[in-house]
Design a protein around this motif. Structure first.
Motif, PDB file in Angstrom:
ATOM      1  N   SER A  82       0.823  -1.215   0.000  1.00 30.48           N
ATOM      2  CA  SER A  82       0.000   0.000   0.000  1.00 30.48           C
ATOM      3  C   SER A  82       0.851   1.256   0.000  1.00 30.48           C
ATOM      4  CB  SER A  82      -0.933   0.029   1.221  1.00 30.48           C
ATOM      5  OG  SER A  82      -1.846  -1.045   1.188  1.00 30.48           O
ATOM      6  N   LEU A  83       1.954   1.229   0.745  1.00 34.58           N
ATOM      7  CA  LEU A  83       2.855   2.366   0.814  1.00 34.58           C
ATOM      8  C   LEU A  83       4.016   2.158  -0.147  1.00 34.58           C
ATOM      9  CD1 LEU A  83       2.913   2.869   4.694  1.00 34.58           C
ATOM     10  CD2 LEU A  83       1.366   3.876   3.019  1.00 34.58           C
ATOM     11  N   HIS A  84       4.759   3.240  -0.398  1.00 32.45           N
ATOM     12  CA  HIS A  84       5.857   3.166  -1.364  1.00 32.45           C
ATOM     13  C   HIS A  84       7.094   3.844  -0.791  1.00 32.45           C
ATOM     14  CE1 HIS A  84       3.040   1.793  -4.440  1.00 32.45           C
ATOM     15  NE2 HIS A  84       2.234   2.765  -4.056  1.00 32.45           N
ATOM     16  N   GLY A  85       8.239   3.468  -1.317  1.00 34.80           N
ATOM     17  CA  GLY A  85       9.481   4.117  -0.943  1.00 34.80           C
ATOM     18  C   GLY A  85      10.080   3.556   0.331  1.00 34.80           C
ATOM     19  N   ARG A  86      11.023   4.317   0.869  1.00 34.58           N
ATOM     20  CA  ARG A  86      11.736   3.865   2.054  1.00 34.58           C
ATOM     21  C   ARG A  86      10.831   3.799   3.278  1.00 34.58           C
ATOM     22  NH1 ARG A  86      17.412   7.346   1.624  1.00 34.58           N
ATOM     23  NH2 ARG A  86      18.126   6.451  -0.361  1.00 34.58           N
ATOM     24  N   GLY A  87       9.820   4.704   3.302  1.00 34.33           N
ATOM     25  CA  GLY A  87       8.919   4.719   4.447  1.00 34.33           C
ATOM     26  C   GLY A  87       8.223   3.389   4.645  1.00 34.33           C
ATOM     27  N   ALA A  88       7.825   2.736   3.544  1.00 37.22           N
ATOM     28  CA  ALA A  88       7.128   1.453   3.641  1.00 37.22           C
ATOM     29  C   ALA A  88       8.054   0.391   4.241  1.00 37.22           C
ATOM     30  CB  ALA A  88       6.645   1.013   2.263  1.00 37.22           C
ATOM     31  N   TRP A  89       9.294   0.339   3.752  1.00 35.07           N
ATOM     32  CA  TRP A  89      10.219  -0.683   4.254  1.00 35.07           C
ATOM     33  C   TRP A  89      10.673  -0.367   5.683  1.00 35.07           C
ATOM     34  CZ3 TRP A  89      10.630  -5.172   1.979  1.00 35.07           C
ATOM     35  CH2 TRP A  89      10.284  -5.273   0.632  1.00 35.07           C
ATOM     36  N   LEU A  90      10.763   0.914   6.020  1.00 34.23           N
ATOM     37  CA  LEU A  90      11.120   1.279   7.390  1.00 34.23           C
ATOM     38  C   LEU A  90      10.024   0.851   8.370  1.00 34.23           C
ATOM     39  CD1 LEU A  90      13.078   2.715   9.289  1.00 34.23           C
ATOM     40  CD2 LEU A  90      11.870   4.865   8.802  1.00 34.23           C
ATOM     41  N   LEU A  91       8.761   1.111   7.983  1.00 32.36           N
ATOM     42  CA  LEU A  91       7.642   0.710   8.833  1.00 32.36           C
ATOM     43  C   LEU A  91       7.565  -0.810   8.932  1.00 32.36           C
ATOM     44  CD1 LEU A  91       5.214   1.461  10.526  1.00 32.36           C
ATOM     45  CD2 LEU A  91       3.854   1.657   8.414  1.00 32.36           C
ATOM     46  N   ALA A  92       7.796  -1.494   7.806  1.00 31.11           N
ATOM     47  CA  ALA A  92       7.783  -2.958   7.822  1.00 31.11           C
ATOM     48  C   ALA A  92       8.880  -3.502   8.736  1.00 31.11           C
ATOM     49  CB  ALA A  92       7.958  -3.501   6.405  1.00 31.11           C
ATOM     50  N   GLY A  93      10.055  -2.854   8.704  1.00 33.30           N
ATOM     51  CA  GLY A  93      11.123  -3.274   9.599  1.00 33.30           C
ATOM     52  C   GLY A  93      10.767  -3.073  11.063  1.00 33.30           C
ATOM     53  N   CYS A  94      10.074  -1.971  11.346  1.00 36.32           N
ATOM     54  CA  CYS A  94       9.639  -1.729  12.719  1.00 36.32           C
ATOM     55  C   CYS A  94       8.657  -2.801  13.189  1.00 36.32           C
ATOM     56  CB  CYS A  94       9.001  -0.343  12.829  1.00 36.32           C
ATOM     57  SG  CYS A  94      10.160   1.022  12.625  1.00 36.32           S
ATOM     58  N   VAL A  95       7.727  -3.191  12.311  1.00 37.11           N
ATOM     59  CA  VAL A  95       6.763  -4.233  12.664  1.00 37.11           C
ATOM     60  C   VAL A  95       7.494  -5.555  12.933  1.00 37.11           C
ATOM     61  CG1 VAL A  95       4.841  -5.633  11.797  1.00 37.11           C
ATOM     62  CG2 VAL A  95       4.879  -3.164  11.395  1.00 37.11           C
ATOM     63  N   THR A  96       8.488  -5.854  12.073  1.00 38.84           N
ATOM     64  CA  THR A  96       9.238  -7.100  12.223  1.00 38.84           C
ATOM     65  C   THR A  96      10.003  -7.146  13.547  1.00 38.84           C
ATOM     66  OG1 THR A  96       9.494  -7.194   9.813  1.00 38.84           O
ATOM     67  CG2 THR A  96      10.952  -8.585  11.119  1.00 38.84           C
ATOM     68  N   VAL A  97      10.497  -6.003  14.002  1.00 37.53           N
ATOM     69  CA  VAL A  97      11.271  -5.958  15.248  1.00 37.53           C
ATOM     70  C   VAL A  97      10.357  -5.910  16.472  1.00 37.53           C
ATOM     71  CG1 VAL A  97      12.891  -4.560  16.600  1.00 37.53           C
ATOM     72  CG2 VAL A  97      13.271  -4.898  14.139  1.00 37.53           C
ATOM     73  N   ILE A  98       9.301  -5.104  16.381  1.00 37.56           N
ATOM     74  CA  ILE A  98       8.418  -4.907  17.543  1.00 37.56           C
ATOM     75  C   ILE A  98       7.605  -6.156  17.853  1.00 37.56           C
ATOM     76  CG2 ILE A  98       6.387  -3.625  18.344  1.00 37.56           C
ATOM     77  CD1 ILE A  98       7.512  -1.188  16.898  1.00 37.56           C
ATOM     78  N   ASN A  99       7.194  -6.890  16.823  1.00 35.60           N
ATOM     79  CA  ASN A  99       6.326  -8.044  17.049  1.00 35.60           C
ATOM     80  C   ASN A  99       6.933  -9.091  17.985  1.00 35.60           C
ATOM     81  OD1 ASN A  99       5.482 -11.012  15.686  1.00 35.60           O
ATOM     82  ND2 ASN A  99       3.787  -9.652  16.197  1.00 35.60           N
ATOM     83  N   PRO A 100       8.171  -9.557  17.771  1.00 34.44           N
ATOM     84  CA  PRO A 100       8.716 -10.552  18.720  1.00 34.44           C
ATOM     85  C   PRO A 100       8.925  -9.974  20.124  1.00 34.44           C
ATOM     86  CG  PRO A 100      10.405  -9.832  17.188  1.00 34.44           C
ATOM     87  CD  PRO A 100       9.122  -9.289  16.677  1.00 34.44           C
ATOM     88  N   LEU A 101       9.245  -8.688  20.219  1.00 38.43           N
ATOM     89  CA  LEU A 101       9.381  -8.078  21.539  1.00 38.43           C
ATOM     90  C   LEU A 101       8.054  -8.076  22.278  1.00 38.43           C
ATOM     91  CD1 LEU A 101      11.685  -5.023  20.675  1.00 38.43           C
ATOM     92  CD2 LEU A 101      12.342  -7.246  21.654  1.00 38.43           C
ATOM     93  N   LEU A 102       6.967  -7.823  21.532  1.00 36.72           N
ATOM     94  CA  LEU A 102       5.641  -7.816  22.131  1.00 36.72           C
ATOM     95  C   LEU A 102       5.262  -9.215  22.613  1.00 36.72           C
ATOM     96  CD1 LEU A 102       3.017  -6.274  22.777  1.00 36.72           C
ATOM     97  CD2 LEU A 102       2.251  -6.767  20.432  1.00 36.72           C
ATOM     98  N   VAL A 103       5.528 -10.227  21.769  1.00 38.57           N
ATOM     99  CA  VAL A 103       5.209 -11.612  22.152  1.00 38.57           C
ATOM    100  C   VAL A 103       6.036 -12.030  23.371  1.00 38.57           C
ATOM    101  CG1 VAL A 103       5.248 -14.022  21.398  1.00 38.57           C
ATOM    102  CG2 VAL A 103       4.562 -12.223  19.799  1.00 38.57           C
ATOM    103  N   TYR A 104       7.320 -11.677  23.372  1.00 38.98           N
ATOM    104  CA  TYR A 104       8.166 -12.045  24.503  1.00 38.98           C
ATOM    105  C   TYR A 104       7.716 -11.339  25.781  1.00 38.98           C
ATOM    106  CZ  TYR A 104      12.306 -12.844  27.342  1.00 38.98           C
ATOM    107  OH  TYR A 104      13.155 -13.215  28.370  1.00 38.98           O
ATOM    108  N   GLY A 105       7.264 -10.097  25.653  1.00 39.38           N
ATOM    109  CA  GLY A 105       6.792  -9.372  26.820  1.00 39.38           C
ATOM    110  C   GLY A 105       5.546  -9.990  27.427  1.00 39.38           C
ATOM    111  N   VAL A 106       4.725 -10.630  26.584  1.00 41.52           N
ATOM    112  CA  VAL A 106       3.490 -11.237  27.075  1.00 41.52           C
ATOM    113  C   VAL A 106       3.734 -12.667  27.568  1.00 41.52           C
ATOM    114  CG1 VAL A 106       1.171 -11.992  26.424  1.00 41.52           C
ATOM    115  CG2 VAL A 106       2.033  -9.782  25.621  1.00 41.52           C
ATOM    116  N   THR A 107       4.530 -13.446  26.812  1.00 42.46           N
ATOM    117  CA  THR A 107       4.689 -14.874  27.110  1.00 42.46           C
ATOM    118  C   THR A 107       5.980 -15.202  27.857  1.00 42.46           C
ATOM    119  OG1 THR A 107       5.788 -15.310  24.994  1.00 42.46           O
ATOM    120  CG2 THR A 107       3.383 -15.432  25.026  1.00 42.46           C
TER     121      THR A 107
END
Length: 425
Positions: free
Chosen positions: A117-142
């Motif tokens: 949906s998004l284009h350019g570096r912003g899309a990949w930067l946001l995708a990288g943030c999701v990739t990093v934040i997601n395991p931290l969130l799971v580890y914080g809960v479990t």
């Protein structure tokens, strides 16, 4: 013909079919993965409230994912796009807090939506943030590192699969649009070729026919026998023109420089212009010879139509493989206002010469007995071969008719007519 039409129709329908197939794949992945997640949550020991809330979010995420994919595949923007993606991101991560690692992989749908949906570096930067934040969130809960890594892998794989499917369908659409543009360009180039060849052919033929008809009219009164000879030549020229027009229509016409030299001499003589030719020992390839033949034909036509010439020089020389064709005539008609190269015929010739890497030059240098008109075509020793990369990559400067410099050493100094010395006569 029917097979060609069906193939063309299939090509036109290719993008819609690719988009429909991509949407089916996205929908299948969404239903399959989200359905499996629903079953896992329903069979877990989570509270009834958590299960119900998770199932509602799963259904909402599935609908949002299909809607985002459909809009992107059709090349449309999502209304309230950023707000829509923000809501999808929240829904994709919120259930981690009450179902834990059972929600692993679901944020991948949000990751896919971000990438296509998004284009350019912003899309990949946001995708990288999701990739990093997601395991931290799971580890914080479990507090389970393995579960966090599994969730990260599932999220990345789901997101990249969705992105690849949608991206591939959009690539099919873009390639198809490029093919249509290339087809239209080919049609346009063929139309230009036909118009150029028709102008070169009929312009010369009509001028030559007019000159011969006037000569026949003058001869009828005092030399009927000579008039009959001229009529026979006129009929032959008309029949030859008819055959060449047919070749132009089918794209099979190739001009011969040798034949054009003979025709040019005959046309000049019929118009009462004394020809001075010099072209011995010149060897040319078919393509370059055909181009110079077209230049010579247009030049001689212009001499007959746009001057009261008494002499005309045609000189063809070669040096180290490079070829020069020079046509000079005296007593040209007054130059029209504006650029002397503002002529469709000369512009056509300029384009033809430029395709071989050459240059067409025109000038009206002053001579001892008045103004002259000079045309020169220059072809290099090596030129791009038709159909190879770069054959049509001609800069605008090469396509332009360049003015002739008065200081050119080839200009005749001291000759009354400015023709015999150039021709070597």
């Amino acid at each position: 013909m029917g097979d060609a039409q069906s193939k063309f129709g299939a090509d036109i329908d290719a993008p819609p079919r690719a988009q429909a197939l991509a949407l089916v794949i996205v929908t299948t992945i969404s239903i399959g993965f989200l359905g499996a997640t629903l079953l896992h949550i329903a069979s877990s020991s989570a509270s009834a409230t958590s299960i119900i809330l998770s199932e509602i979010i799963v259904v909402a995420l599935g609908g949002m994912q299909i809607q985002v994919s459909a809009h992107v595949l059709r090349g449309r923007r999502i209304r309230w796009g950023r707000l829509f993606l923000t809501l999808q991101g929240l829904l994709a991560h919120l259930p981690h807090f009450f179902v834990g690692d059972l929600w692993n992989g679901i944020p991948g749908f949000f990751l896919g939506s971000v990438l296509f949906s998004l284009h350019g570096r912003g899309a990949w930067l946001l995708a990288g943030c999701v990739t990093v934040i997601n395991p931290l969130l799971v580890y914080g809960v479990t507090h389970d590192a393995r579960s966090a890594l599994d969730g990260q892998m599932c999220t990345v794989l789901v997101g990249l699969i969705l992105f690849a499917v949608v991206r591939l369908a959009n690539q099919v659409r873009d390639v198809h649009a490029l093919q249509m543009d290339l087809a239209q360009l080919a049609v346009t180039k063929e139309r230009l070729r036909f118009a150029r060849d028709l102008h070169d052919l009929l312009g010369h033929t009509l001028s030559s026919t007019s000159v011969k008809a006037e000569r026949i009219h003058r001869l009828l009164a005092h030399d009927p026998q000579a008039a009959r000879v001229e009529v026979a030549e006129l009929i032959k020229a008309i029949r030859q023109t008819h055959a060449e027009v047919r070749k132009v229509a089918h794209g099979y016409r190739h001009l011969s420089l040798e034949s054009e030299l003979v025709s040019a001499r005959s046309t000049l003589q019929a118009a009462g212009i004394k020809p001075h030719f010099s072209h011995h020992g010149v060897a040319l390839a078919q393509r370059s010879g055909g181009t110079l033949a077209a230049v010579l034909r247009e030049a001689v036509t212009n001499v007959v139509r746009h001057s009261a010439a008494r002499h005309c020089v045609v000189q063809i020389t070669q040096h180290q493989g490079a070829t020069r064709l020079i046509v000079v005539n005296d007593r040209p008609h007054p130059a029209p206002a504006g650029d002397p190269s503002d002529s469709s015929g000369l512009q056509n010739l300029s384009e033809r010469v430029a395709l071989l890497g050459g240059t067409l030059l025109v000038s009206r240098p002053a001579a001892a007995r008045g103004e002259e008109f000079r045309l020169e075509a220059r072809l290099p020793a090596d030129y791009p071969v038709a159909g190879m990369a770069g054959a049509d990559d001609t800069s605008p400067a090469q396509w332009r008719l360049l003015p002739w410099k008065a200081s050119d050493p080839a200009l005749v100094q001291g000759n009354p007519d400015g023709v015999d010395t150039i021709s070597g006569a």
